[in-house]
Design a protein around this motif. Structure first.
Motif, PDB file in Angstrom:
ATOM      1  N   TRP A 185       0.852  -1.178   0.000  1.00 13.81           N
ATOM      2  CA  TRP A 185       0.000   0.000   0.000  1.00 13.81           C
ATOM      3  C   TRP A 185       0.895   1.237   0.000  1.00 13.81           C
ATOM      4  O   TRP A 185       1.777   1.372   0.818  1.00 13.81           O
ATOM      5  N   SER A 186       0.665   2.121  -0.896  1.00 11.93           N
ATOM      6  CA  SER A 186       1.494   3.327  -0.961  1.00 11.93           C
ATOM      7  C   SER A 186       0.630   4.562  -0.730  1.00 11.93           C
ATOM      8  O   SER A 186      -0.574   4.557  -0.975  1.00 11.93           O
ATOM      9  N   ARG A 187       1.271   5.598  -0.235  1.00  8.74           N
ATOM     10  CA  ARG A 187       0.559   6.852  -0.036  1.00  8.74           C
ATOM     11  C   ARG A 187       0.269   7.515  -1.382  1.00  8.74           C
ATOM     12  O   ARG A 187       1.062   7.407  -2.312  1.00  8.74           O
ATOM     13  N   TRP A 188      -0.869   8.206  -1.452  1.00  7.78           N
ATOM     14  CA  TRP A 188      -1.225   8.917  -2.675  1.00  7.78           C
ATOM     15  C   TRP A 188      -1.059  10.414  -2.461  1.00  7.78           C
ATOM     16  O   TRP A 188      -1.541  10.980  -1.479  1.00  7.78           O
ATOM     17  N   SER A 189      -0.360  11.054  -3.369  1.00  6.85           N
ATOM     18  CA  SER A 189      -0.151  12.500  -3.295  1.00  6.85           C
ATOM     19  C   SER A 189      -0.792  13.167  -4.501  1.00  6.85           C
ATOM     20  O   SER A 189      -0.683  12.658  -5.628  1.00  6.85           O
ATOM     21  N   PRO A 190      -1.454  14.281  -4.330  1.00  9.41           N
ATOM     22  CA  PRO A 190      -2.046  14.988  -5.468  1.00  9.41           C
ATOM     23  C   PRO A 190      -0.952  15.558  -6.368  1.00  9.41           C
ATOM     24  O   PRO A 190       0.145  15.888  -5.904  1.00  9.41           O
ATOM     25  N   GLY A 208       4.181  15.404  -2.704  1.00  8.00           N
ATOM     26  CA  GLY A 208       4.798  14.215  -2.125  1.00  8.00           C
ATOM     27  C   GLY A 208       6.080  14.534  -1.366  1.00  8.00           C
ATOM     28  O   GLY A 208       6.360  13.927  -0.329  1.00  8.00           O
ATOM     29  N   SER A 213       0.063  13.869   1.646  1.00  4.61           N
ATOM     30  CA  SER A 213      -0.409  12.641   1.020  1.00  4.61           C
ATOM     31  C   SER A 213      -1.520  12.029   1.848  1.00  4.61           C
ATOM     32  O   SER A 213      -1.724  12.374   3.020  1.00  4.61           O
ATOM     33  N   ASP A 215      -2.631   8.562   3.494  1.00  5.17           N
ATOM     34  CA  ASP A 215      -1.960   7.349   3.973  1.00  5.17           C
ATOM     35  C   ASP A 215      -2.996   6.261   4.229  1.00  5.17           C
ATOM     36  O   ASP A 215      -4.081   6.551   4.755  1.00  5.17           O
ATOM     37  N   TRP A 532       1.284  13.509   6.374  1.00  4.97           N
ATOM     38  CA  TRP A 532       0.231  12.537   6.077  1.00  4.97           C
ATOM     39  C   TRP A 532      -0.380  11.964   7.355  1.00  4.97           C
ATOM     40  O   TRP A 532      -1.550  11.581   7.361  1.00  4.97           O
TER      41      TRP A 532
END
Length: 585
Positions: A185-190, A208, A213, A215, A532
């Motif tokens: 699972w990875s963090r998502w950044s706009p 990022g 992000s 989490d 995050w």
């Protein structure tokens, strides 16, 4: 079903509390190293024990699990879970970072046990003046008593809450294990960026890079639901100030260094942001603490009733022998383990006894344990007594913080017992067994999670904000202001003014106005944890607030149980993953 059962201090009540405490203690160690906060486990322990023994009664004919037995269980379990106040997530790892000294399990559990026992001694003396004479509320204790009464008045409701707790724990734990061992699972950044300025030259700063992000951690969502709306909003505001404002500004001025373009720059930035963040937390906490003490002193004789000789809930001979043994052990361990001088070691104990009384009074009035502020007061006092000695500073103050934390926990439990008609002496015995269980398990869990503090702590994986705070104060007291990063002193001055102003406003303004002020402690915390995490905590707080608005009855029944399950499930899964990695290495 009548709640009036005669059974109280039984083998199964103590053993149940020790087992549940051993399961819940790792959750607080884990969350303490992540975000510097812990969770009062009394209600969770009461629910879990009731569900287990109700099932044992139905399936195997076990004796009925009585209300007073459950009170002994929750006393034992909460004592175990509160063991982190004895240094496991703050001064002990801070000492490892500054000196490279990491105690082994054989000495660590004994140290934690001794420090906590000192707090039990103070609580024994303070029970009658604070609970019986002054009638202090101790809000956490009252909440636990009300919950236990409800469990035995509405057993189906209790079982429904337990099912929610286990369901949330299974979800959070399962996702954590899947992310650790199968999927990543990875963090998502706009896809947003700030323009580069000053020392950064060309190229922008991505969201990022700043940690802005989302989490996948459900633990942080659960904790956000527990801490409340004000703290959640304050964390988000602090994250914006630190990671969107001050962080890029420090980079542009050349005071902080950028990291790799495709990674979060938490490590490089927090080396600068930690100083205004710690200053903000410390100034706000100490100001709030000082104003509370002043307000209590103005209450006159009622506020100083603890000076009268109290009647003890246990035989005087047993108390005197136990108190002398506890004090002697703590003084000797400071000298034997950390080479602290006898005078400084004794001074740390005297300071801890005095400040534990003050902290307990604050907890009784507000429900908030000021362990961080108490630790800073002790660090300042010991810094004057042994200037330049970080070991004396950290571990002497560790005695104070640990004693204050365990004292406050026992007084909360004794308030619960007073409302339920329990026997104080039995609860004190239960507290001692809980401290033993927590010392053994908590020390082992800390060493399993953090075998290499220098490499692991103050990183995106283990931000350890409490460690950062204790370490920073010890460094400044040892080296002076010239050791601070370039440009941090003006930021610290502004942070100090902000913290003092917010804490003063919170204390002096009418409640309806003060509740709109940001929390200085939460604002400062956002400077020393990844953005995050602050965002996740905010989301959890907002989710809980929305549920309380849209479905108030359902939220009152289940939000706390679900939040506790999310915290426990991911924490235990994280510890299981760390243990599996250790065994596979």
């Amino acid at each position: 079903m009548s709640p009036d059962y005669p059974r109280e201090l039984t083998r199964r009540s103590v053993l149940t509390g020790m087992v549940i405490g051993a399961l819940l203690t790792p959750c607080n160690v884990y969350s303490g190293l992540k975000i510097g906060w812990s969770f009062n486990m009394s209600i969770a322990a009461a629910l879990l024990s009731y569900a287990f023994w109700r099932m044992a009664e139905d399936l195997f004919g076990a004796p009925r699990w009585g209300l007073l037995e459950n009170n002994i269980n929750q006393t034992t379990a909460s004592a175990s879970a509160s063991i982190i106040s004895s240094g496991l997530v703050a001064p002990i790892p801070a000492l490892a970072l500054l000196t490279g000294r990491q105690p082994g399990w054989n000495t660590l559990w004994l140290w934690v046990l001794a420090v906590s026992t000192l707090g039990v001694v103070v609580a024994i003396v303070m029970r009658r003046p604070m609970i019986e004479r002054q009638g202090l509320m101790f809000p956490a204790g009252v909440a636990t008593a009300e919950t236990v009464r409800e469990i035995y008045g509405r057993s189906a409701e209790a079982l429904a809450r337990v099912r929610m707790l286990f369901g949330a724990a299974g979800l959070a734990g399962g996702l954590k294990l899947i992310g650790d061992f199968w999927l990543s699972w990875s963090r998502w950044s706009p896809p947003l960026a700030l323009p580069a300025r000053g020392a950064l030259g060309t190229g922008g700063i991505s969201a990022g890079n700043l940690g802005l992000s989302l989490d996948p951690s459900l633990l942080m969502i659960g904790f956000g639901a527990i801490i409340g709306t004000r703290a959640g909003i304050s964390l988000l505001l602090g994250a914006c100030v630190a990671w969107v404002g001050l962080g890029p500004w420090a980079l542009a001025q050349g005071w902080a260094q950028a990291g790799a373009a495709d990674s979060a720059w938490f490590g490089p930035l927090v080396e600068w942001l930690i100083w205004p963040g710690v200053t903000l937390m410390t100034a706000a906490s100490l100001t709030s603490f000082a104003l509370t003490v002043i307000r209590l002193r103005r209450k006159g004789p009622r506020a100083t009733a603890h000076l009268a000789t109290p009647a003890l809930p246990i035989p005087v001979r047993a108390f005197v022998l136990g108190a002398v043994a506890a004090v002697s052990l703590v003084v000797w361990l400071q000298h034997a383990l950390f080479d602290i001088g006898w005078g400084a070691a004794l001074a740390a104990v005297v300071l801890s006894l005095a400040l534990a009384v003050v902290a307990s009074r604050v907890v009784g009035e507000t429900g908030i344990p000021p362990i961080g502020a108490i630790g800073k007061v002790a660090q300042l006092g010991l810094g004057a007594l042994a200037p330049g000695n970080v070991t004396t500073n950290l571990m002497g103050a560790n005695v104070t913080g640990g004693a204050a934390g365990q004292c406050a926990d026992l007084l909360n439990d004794l308030r619960t017992g007073a409302l339920l008609g329990a026997t104080p002496a039995y609860q004190i015995i239960a507290q001692c067994f809980g401290v033993l269980a927590g010392s053994l398990v908590g020390s082992a869990v800390y060493l399993i999670l953090i075998p290499d503090p220098v490499a692991q702590l103050l990183t995106p994986e283990w931000p350890a904000p409490a460690v950062a705070t204790w370490k920073a104060v010890a460094e400044v007291l040892a080296q002076g202001l010239h050791a601070l990063p370039t440009g941090s002193v003006p930021a610290m001055a502004l942070a100090a003014v902000t913290g003092i102003t917010l804490a003063t406003g919170e204390a002096l303004l009418p409640r309806r106005m003060a509740r709109w002020l940001p929390s200085g402690a939460a604002l400062g915390l956002a400077f020393v944890i990844p953005a995050w995490i602050a965002i996740s905590l905010f989301m959890g707080a907002m989710a809980a607030a929305c549920l309380r608005l849209l479905a108030p009855n359902w939220a009152a029944r289940f939000v706390l149980a679900i939040a506790a399950g999310l915290v426990a499930g991911e924490s235990l899964a994280g510890i299981a993953g760390a243990l599996a990695s250790l065994l596979g290495a």
